[in-house]
Structures are given as C-alpha cells and as structure tokens.
Design a protein around this motif. Structure first.
Motif, PDB file in Angstrom:
ATOM      1  N   LEU A   1       0.826  -1.203   0.000  1.00 35.77           N
ATOM      2  CA  LEU A   1       0.000   0.000   0.000  1.00 35.77           C
ATOM      3  C   LEU A   1       0.862   1.255   0.000  1.00 35.77           C
ATOM      4  O   LEU A   1       2.041   1.223   0.387  1.00 35.77           O
ATOM      5  CB  LEU A   1      -0.910   0.006   1.231  1.00 35.77           C
ATOM      6  CG  LEU A   1      -1.875  -1.174   1.384  1.00 35.77           C
ATOM      7  CD1 LEU A   1      -2.440  -1.212   2.795  1.00 35.77           C
ATOM      8  CD2 LEU A   1      -2.991  -1.100   0.349  1.00 35.77           C
ATOM      9  N   MET A   2       0.256   2.358  -0.401  1.00 35.51           N
ATOM     10  CA  MET A   2       0.920   3.657  -0.333  1.00 35.51           C
ATOM     11  C   MET A   2      -0.132   4.713  -0.013  1.00 35.51           C
ATOM     12  O   MET A   2      -1.336   4.445  -0.026  1.00 35.51           O
ATOM     13  CB  MET A   2       1.600   3.987  -1.672  1.00 35.51           C
ATOM     14  CG  MET A   2       0.631   4.222  -2.823  1.00 35.51           C
ATOM     15  SD  MET A   2       1.508   4.620  -4.357  1.00 35.51           S
ATOM     16  CE  MET A   2       0.127   5.098  -5.414  1.00 35.51           C
ATOM     17  N   GLY A   3       0.306   5.930   0.284  1.00 33.78           N
ATOM     18  CA  GLY A   3      -0.636   7.013   0.501  1.00 33.78           C
ATOM     19  C   GLY A   3      -1.257   7.461  -0.817  1.00 33.78           C
ATOM     20  O   GLY A   3      -0.609   7.409  -1.864  1.00 33.78           O
ATOM     21  N   ARG A   4      -2.481   7.929  -0.758  1.00 34.27           N
ATOM     22  CA  ARG A   4      -3.163   8.295  -1.998  1.00 34.27           C
ATOM     23  C   ARG A   4      -2.514   9.490  -2.692  1.00 34.27           C
ATOM     24  O   ARG A   4      -2.709   9.693  -3.894  1.00 34.27           O
ATOM     25  CB  ARG A   4      -4.645   8.525  -1.758  1.00 34.27           C
ATOM     26  CG  ARG A   4      -5.040   9.744  -1.003  1.00 34.27           C
ATOM     27  CD  ARG A   4      -6.559   9.931  -0.947  1.00 34.27           C
ATOM     28  NE  ARG A   4      -7.220   8.895  -0.168  1.00 34.27           N
ATOM     29  CZ  ARG A   4      -7.972   7.941  -0.687  1.00 34.27           C
ATOM     30  NH1 ARG A   4      -8.133   7.856  -2.005  1.00 34.27           N
ATOM     31  NH2 ARG A   4      -8.552   7.046   0.096  1.00 34.27           N
ATOM     32  N   ASP A   5      -1.700  10.299  -1.977  1.00 44.17           N
ATOM     33  CA  ASP A   5      -1.012  11.413  -2.634  1.00 44.17           C
ATOM     34  C   ASP A   5       0.195  10.957  -3.438  1.00 44.17           C
ATOM     35  O   ASP A   5       0.775  11.733  -4.203  1.00 44.17           O
ATOM     36  CB  ASP A   5      -0.615  12.486  -1.622  1.00 44.17           C
ATOM     37  CG  ASP A   5       0.389  11.988  -0.577  1.00 44.17           C
ATOM     38  OD1 ASP A   5       0.856  10.834  -0.668  1.00 44.17           O
ATOM     39  OD2 ASP A   5       0.707  12.771   0.339  1.00 44.17           O
ATOM     40  N   ALA A   6       0.609   9.693  -3.267  1.00 43.54           N
ATOM     41  CA  ALA A   6       1.718   9.093  -4.019  1.00 43.54           C
ATOM     42  C   ALA A   6       3.023   9.870  -3.857  1.00 43.54           C
ATOM     43  O   ALA A   6       3.889   9.816  -4.735  1.00 43.54           O
ATOM     44  CB  ALA A   6       1.360   8.955  -5.497  1.00 43.54           C
ATOM     45  N   LYS A   7       3.204  10.544  -2.733  1.00 44.05           N
ATOM     46  CA  LYS A   7       4.444  11.273  -2.485  1.00 44.05           C
ATOM     47  C   LYS A   7       5.422  10.406  -1.704  1.00 44.05           C
ATOM     48  O   LYS A   7       5.028   9.720  -0.760  1.00 44.05           O
ATOM     49  CB  LYS A   7       4.168  12.554  -1.695  1.00 44.05           C
ATOM     50  CG  LYS A   7       3.432  13.624  -2.451  1.00 44.05           C
ATOM     51  CD  LYS A   7       3.274  14.863  -1.586  1.00 44.05           C
ATOM     52  CE  LYS A   7       2.566  15.979  -2.334  1.00 44.05           C
ATOM     53  NZ  LYS A   7       2.403  17.192  -1.477  1.00 44.05           N
ATOM     54  N   ALA A   8       6.693  10.450  -2.099  1.00 48.62           N
ATOM     55  CA  ALA A   8       7.719   9.790  -1.295  1.00 48.62           C
ATOM     56  C   ALA A   8       7.811  10.499   0.053  1.00 48.62           C
ATOM     57  O   ALA A   8       7.671  11.724   0.139  1.00 48.62           O
ATOM     58  CB  ALA A   8       9.054   9.838  -2.017  1.00 48.62           C
ATOM     59  N   ALA A   9       8.058   9.730   1.117  1.00 49.25           N
ATOM     60  CA  ALA A   9       8.129  10.314   2.458  1.00 49.25           C
ATOM     61  C   ALA A   9       9.274  11.309   2.574  1.00 49.25           C
ATOM     62  O   ALA A   9       9.182  12.277   3.344  1.00 49.25           O
ATOM     63  CB  ALA A   9       8.278   9.209   3.497  1.00 49.25           C
ATOM     64  N   ASN A  10      10.347  11.084   1.835  1.00 46.46           N
ATOM     65  CA  ASN A  10      11.500  11.983   1.877  1.00 46.46           C
ATOM     66  C   ASN A  10      11.431  13.064   0.797  1.00 46.46           C
ATOM     67  O   ASN A  10      12.426  13.727   0.505  1.00 46.46           O
ATOM     68  CB  ASN A  10      12.805  11.191   1.749  1.00 46.46           C
ATOM     69  CG  ASN A  10      12.855  10.316   0.505  1.00 46.46           C
ATOM     70  OD1 ASN A  10      11.820   9.914  -0.017  1.00 46.46           O
ATOM     71  ND2 ASN A  10      14.047  10.006   0.031  1.00 46.46           N
ATOM     72  N   ALA A  11      10.254  13.235   0.197  1.00 52.14           N
ATOM     73  CA  ALA A  11      10.069  14.274  -0.824  1.00 52.14           C
ATOM     74  C   ALA A  11       8.689  14.906  -0.685  1.00 52.14           C
ATOM     75  O   ALA A  11       7.927  15.015  -1.643  1.00 52.14           O
ATOM     76  CB  ALA A  11      10.259  13.697  -2.219  1.00 52.14           C
ATOM     77  N   GLY A  12       8.353  15.302   0.550  1.00 45.39           N
ATOM     78  CA  GLY A  12       7.097  16.005   0.789  1.00 45.39           C
ATOM     79  C   GLY A  12       5.968  15.157   1.326  1.00 45.39           C
ATOM     80  O   GLY A  12       4.915  15.687   1.684  1.00 45.39           O
ATOM     81  N   GLY A  13       6.169  13.829   1.415  1.00 50.24           N
ATOM     82  CA  GLY A  13       5.154  12.952   1.978  1.00 50.24           C
ATOM     83  C   GLY A  13       5.374  12.726   3.464  1.00 50.24           C
ATOM     84  O   GLY A  13       6.060  13.510   4.128  1.00 50.24           O
ATOM     85  N   THR A  14       4.789  11.674   3.999  1.00 55.43           N
ATOM     86  CA  THR A  14       4.919  11.353   5.420  1.00 55.43           C
ATOM     87  C   THR A  14       5.406   9.919   5.596  1.00 55.43           C
ATOM     88  O   THR A  14       5.281   9.084   4.693  1.00 55.43           O
ATOM     89  CB  THR A  14       3.577  11.510   6.156  1.00 55.43           C
ATOM     90  OG1 THR A  14       2.603  10.646   5.530  1.00 55.43           O
ATOM     91  CG2 THR A  14       3.090  12.953   6.082  1.00 55.43           C
ATOM     92  N   TYR A  15       5.950   9.650   6.783  1.00 58.85           N
ATOM     93  CA  TYR A  15       6.435   8.306   7.106  1.00 58.85           C
ATOM     94  C   TYR A  15       5.348   7.462   7.765  1.00 58.85           C
ATOM     95  O   TYR A  15       5.622   6.469   8.409  1.00 58.85           O
ATOM     96  CB  TYR A  15       7.686   8.389   7.975  1.00 58.85           C
ATOM     97  CG  TYR A  15       8.905   8.787   7.163  1.00 58.85           C
ATOM     98  CD1 TYR A  15       9.686   7.817   6.553  1.00 58.85           C
ATOM     99  CD2 TYR A  15       9.240  10.120   6.974  1.00 58.85           C
ATOM    100  CE1 TYR A  15      10.789   8.163   5.796  1.00 58.85           C
ATOM    101  CE2 TYR A  15      10.341  10.477   6.219  1.00 58.85           C
ATOM    102  CZ  TYR A  15      11.117   9.494   5.624  1.00 58.85           C
ATOM    103  OH  TYR A  15      12.205   9.838   4.858  1.00 58.85           O
ATOM    104  N   TYR A  16       4.121   7.868   7.606  1.00 54.72           N
ATOM    105  CA  TYR A  16       2.946   7.120   8.042  1.00 54.72           C
ATOM    106  C   TYR A  16       1.843   7.380   7.026  1.00 54.72           C
ATOM    107  O   TYR A  16       1.894   8.347   6.258  1.00 54.72           O
ATOM    108  CB  TYR A  16       2.480   7.575   9.432  1.00 54.72           C
ATOM    109  CG  TYR A  16       2.198   9.061   9.495  1.00 54.72           C
ATOM    110  CD1 TYR A  16       0.967   9.580   9.083  1.00 54.72           C
ATOM    111  CD2 TYR A  16       3.178   9.956   9.922  1.00 54.72           C
ATOM    112  CE1 TYR A  16       0.716  10.936   9.095  1.00 54.72           C
ATOM    113  CE2 TYR A  16       2.935  11.322   9.941  1.00 54.72           C
ATOM    114  CZ  TYR A  16       1.710  11.807   9.526  1.00 54.72           C
ATOM    115  OH  TYR A  16       1.460  13.161   9.534  1.00 54.72           O
TER     116      TYR A  16
END
Length: 355
Positions: free
Chosen positions: A240-255
């Motif tokens: 699974l991934m977040g629906r925003d499809a952002k990498a956690a180290n590029a503007g996304g989150t680690y949860y």
C-alpha cells in the motif's frame, strides 16, 4: 532494573490518596503545581497560550538515553520542563524538551538502485532496539494505586524495570500482583499525527517469548491492531501507499492515516525514494484514546500540549479524583530510539493548586 526502562502500565481504580503526602508539601521542589483556569488552553497554540504564562514550571534533567546529540558510545541527555493546568473536569499539561533532531524516519521502505524495495533498519539492532530508523517519543508513568505508589516513591520508574531476559534493554513489569502503572506514551509518528497519546498500562506479567513477549507492557482496550498496522511487502514491493503518491522523503509522510491508503504503484517512485511502512489508526472513542496531544517542533525544541479528563473511570488509568493528593509520575524522552530513553532518577509529583 536500575537502568531505567520505561515502557508501559496497568491499573485498578485508584485509591483516594495515591502517592499521598500532606498538603503542606505541595510546594516542594519535586512538585508540579497545576494552576486552575476557567478557560481551557488552546492546544494548537502550544506554549503561546496565555494559560501557560500563569503556570509554574518544573524541570528535570534526563540522562542515560541514546542519541540527543551524544557522541558514539556516550549516553545522551536533555532537560524537560513541564507545566500543568486544570479546569473543573480536565487536566492539561505543557511538555517541552530540547532535541537536536526531529526524527520521523520510522522503519521506512526504500527503493534500491536495482528497483527492489528494502526496509531500513539499524544494523546494530538485535531485536526491538532500533536507534537509527525510528521516531521521537516521550512517556509518562503514573502509579495507579497505593500498592504501586509506595515502591514508586522509593525507586521511581526503575521499580518496574528488569534487565536481560532475552532483551537488549530488558523488560517492563511490576513486581507484585496488584501493582499497576498507567503510561502515557507519545509516539511521534504513530499516535501524535492523529492527536493522541497511546494510553497504556503495566502489570506484573512476567516475560515469556511466546505468551508474553512484551511482559507487563500492554495497551488499554482500543481498536483492533492497536495504534498502527504494518504494511507488508508483497512480491517484493509495499502492498500500500498514501493516496497522494508522495515519497516520504520528498514532501510525503512516514505514516499513512487509515483510510488514505491505496494499492501501491511502483511507477510513482524512483531509486532512493522512501515510503511509509505503517498505517496509523484513530484511537477515538476507546479507553486507549483517553489522552489527547498537539505536537510541534521548532528551533530544536519538542513541544506537546496534553489533555485528559481528571476522572476517566477506567481501571487502567490514574484517577485525579482527590485535589488534595500528590500524584507521583516519571518522565522519559526518546530521541530516535525504540527503547533507549533518557529519564530522571527520582519521581516527581503532580499537585493541584487552589481554585
């Protein structure tokens, strides 16, 4: 364990004078005096809310933890400053301590140069002891009843710490049946983003690798799966991934917040990208969700504003039902550490100022 562990807690209904000492002792150096306020602080305002300007601080040196800017092989240390306020039915606390890093990379998956995915892990971790790819946390431990308050007054949190027993940092449990501790556990990436502390407890359950791997450390009744669920690797890729499809180290989150997960799309990510390995679950409406929090980090300082009902009625919680009593507690801070926390040697006490 004279090395202070600090991990969890249980309880029965609290006796009226837990950790009780005379009211004349309220202003002693180990006391955090809660000031009465008719208006609850705005939790989102952090330390800037005017309620905190009227509250007296209590500070404690925290030592013996991992990281906190310490050199390799040395123990880290910091100082926590606490304030408290209360209304007719609620307790509020302001928690602040220095930490040179805001650690958020809790066991992420990372895409490798060959296109495979790998879960990042502390290479020195021999089991439950990651000090590299983890989250910042803090915890408070409260005796729930008189049977626990007496040994806690002598040893503090160390009364429930036990070295060894197949664990790199030991186990957490009380020594006698009926001894119970309430634990408020702020987990920076698992509960904090949803506005909760993990409300836990510790009882006298002994460690057993099969039947009780966490010994006496347990969660209050709450959602199935607890405060988070792991994301598995399926065919070598995160499921699974977040629906925003952002990498956690590029503007996304680690949860990923529960409900925001979607099937994984590997084409969205390049080598070096990191993604969350956990889905965090709301704790609202359960015993495990009794304690709320608003967190912030700025200029090397963690700030948390905490709220909880004075009396929850749960057998797993300390009950602040007697405004003349002193309520013992301990505090520990974790800098990017699963279990190796910095804590103070001596117990502190919460007391309630006059209305």
């Amino acid at each position: 364990m004279k090395t202070k562990l600090f991990t969890a807690v249980m309880g029965t209904a609290m006796l009226a004078l837990v950790g009780c000492q005379s009211v004349q002792d309220k202003a002693s150096p180990d006391s955090l005096v809660a000031t009465f306020t008719s208006t609850a602080p705005d939790m989102a305002a952090g330390a800037a809310d005017p309620v905190w300007a009227k509250a007296s601080p209590l500070s404690a040196e925290l030592t013996g933890g991992a990281n906190f800017g310490a050199k390799p092989g040395e123990k880290g240390e910091t100082k926590v400053t606490l304030k408290a306020a209360y209304t007719a039915d609620m307790l509020y606390m302001l928690v602040q301590y220095k930490d040179p890093t805001n650690s958020v990379r809790r066991g992420p998956y990372q895409k490798q140069a060959d296109g495979s995915w790998k879960k990042l892990k502390d290479p020195a971790d021999k089991g439950g002891d990651d000090n590299v790819y983890y989250e910042d946390k803090w915890a408070m431990l409260w005796p729930i009843n008189e049977a626990t308050a007496k040994p806690f007054a002598k040893e503090g949190c160390a009364m429930a710490c036990h070295e060894g027993q197949e664990k790199p940092y030991g186990n957490k449990y009380t020594n006698l049946p009926g001894q119970m501790l309430d634990m408020w556990h702020m987990k920076g990436q698992r509960t904090g983003p949803l506005g909760f502390l993990d409300d836990q407890y510790t009882d006298d359950t002994r460690y057993d690798p099969k039947t009780a791997p966490n010994a006496g450390r347990k969660g209050d009744p709450g959602p199935a799966g607890g405060e988070y669920t792991n994301i598995a690797l399926v065919n070598g890729k995160p499921a699974l991934m977040g629906r925003d499809a952002k990498a956690a180290n590029a503007g996304g989150t680690y949860y990923i917040k529960k409900g925001d997960e979607v099937p994984f799309d590997d084409s969205k990510f390049k080598a070096g990208d990191e993604v969350a390995s956990i889905i965090i679950n709301p704790l609202a409406g359960t015993d495990r969700g009794d304690v709320r929090v608003a967190n912030s980090y700025a200029n090397g300082m963690h700030t948390s504003v905490v709220s909880r009902k004075l009396v929850t009625g749960s057998k797993f919680d300390v009950q602040f039902s007697d405004m003349a009593a002193r309520y013992g507690f301990g505090f520990a801070a974790f800098d990017n550490a699963q279990v190796r926390h910095a804590t103070s040697d001596d117990p502190m006490y919460l007391v309630f100022g006059k209305k």
